[in-house]
Design a protein around this motif. Structure first.
Motif, PDB file in Angstrom:
ATOM      1  N   ALA A 213      -1.620   1.149   2.094  1.00 34.80           N
ATOM      2  CA  ALA A 213      -3.076   1.031   2.247  1.00 34.80           C
ATOM      3  C   ALA A 213      -3.718   2.403   2.314  1.00 34.80           C
ATOM      4  N   GLU A 214      -3.115   3.330   3.057  1.00 37.46           N
ATOM      5  CA  GLU A 214      -3.659   4.676   3.170  1.00 37.46           C
ATOM      6  C   GLU A 214      -3.657   5.391   1.828  1.00 37.46           C
ATOM      7  N   LEU A 215      -2.574   5.225   1.054  1.00 35.56           N
ATOM      8  CA  LEU A 215      -2.496   5.874  -0.251  1.00 35.56           C
ATOM      9  C   LEU A 215      -3.584   5.367  -1.184  1.00 35.56           C
ATOM     10  N   ARG A 216      -3.815   4.065  -1.169  1.00 35.83           N
ATOM     11  CA  ARG A 216      -4.843   3.480  -2.035  1.00 35.83           C
ATOM     12  C   ARG A 216      -6.241   3.981  -1.666  1.00 35.83           C
ATOM     13  N   VAL A 217      -6.524   3.954  -0.376  1.00 32.62           N
ATOM     14  CA  VAL A 217      -7.849   4.362   0.076  1.00 32.62           C
ATOM     15  C   VAL A 217      -8.072   5.852  -0.159  1.00 32.62           C
TER      16      VAL A 217
END
Length: 233
Positions: A213-217
């Motif tokens: 999730a952090e990578l996507r955001v």
């Protein structure tokens, strides 16, 4: 739907400034207008259409107006400093440089270099600079002190308040993104929270799901680890 009928939000700031970023002079004028409007509201509230004693509200409006007026006056002084109208001391109280002279330096007692001075530093530099000018000592001005600071530094700089807000927005986006990803560890699907081996629901996602999730955001927002790659207008 026409934008004319959309509800204004905190991010709708373009009408406050003539260019992409607001000037301190524009801040001062807007604050002056708000001060006047608050005092007008206080005066109007003395005689409401339906009789009701609003003394406390009136006092609060006038007190807030006074605070806003002080802020506006401070911004006016800062605007004059930035225009070069007020002499400044060439160094901070402990002798540390500021502006262009601070590039590549460090301040052991206060952290990083003061390339971009704070409002309080500038106001103190102005107070001391005016005394120095009266005594015949060397002074400088804000334009001279900042001359030579790379444009890339000026454009990439953002206030602590902006950085903190963008961090909160980033964290909120990650929280939403987590629930769009299927967790390979516990099998939680879209809209579902991760669960323990015993089946207990948890607010904290499993590491792999959280990391994804952090990578996507961060890719969407332009972040590199904890640091923003670009400052958005």
């Amino acid at each position: 739907m026409s934008r004319d009928h959309e509800t204004p939000t905190e991010a709708d700031t373009s009408h406050l400034m003539a260019s992409q970023r607001i000037t301190v002079d524009e801040l001062a004028v807007h604050l002056s207008a708000i001060d006047l409007r608050l005092r007008q509201l206080a005066r109007a509230a003395e005689l409401p259409a339906t009789p009701v004693e609003l003394a406390d509200t009136i006092d609060s409006l006038r007190g807030t107006a006074s605070t806003v007026r002080e802020l506006g006056e401070r911004m006016t002084t800062l605007a004059r400093i930035m225009d070069g109208d007020i002499p400044l001391r060439p160094h901070l109280p402990q002798g540390d440089p500021w502006g262009t002279a601070a590039l590549g330096t460090d301040r052991e007692d206060f952290g990083g270099p003061a390339v971009i001075p704070t409002q309080w530093q500038l106001l103190r530099l102005a107070t001391e600079g005016q005394r120095d000018a009266e005594s015949g000592r060397e002074t400088t001005t804000y334009p001279k002190g900042m001359e030579g600071v790379p444009r890339s530094v000026l454009l990439s700089w953002e206030s602590k308040a902006a950085a903190a807000r963008r961090r909160r927005e980033r964290d909120a986006a990650v929280t939403r993104e987590v629930l769009l990803i299927t967790c390979e560890r516990c099998g939680a699907g879209s809209g579902e929270h991760c669960t323990t081996a015993k089946g207990w629901q948890a607010d904290q996602a499993h590491v792999a799901r959280q990391r994804e999730a952090e990578l996507r955001v961060d890719e969407r927002l332009g972040y590199l680890g904890d640091n923003p790659v670009a400052v958005h207008a």
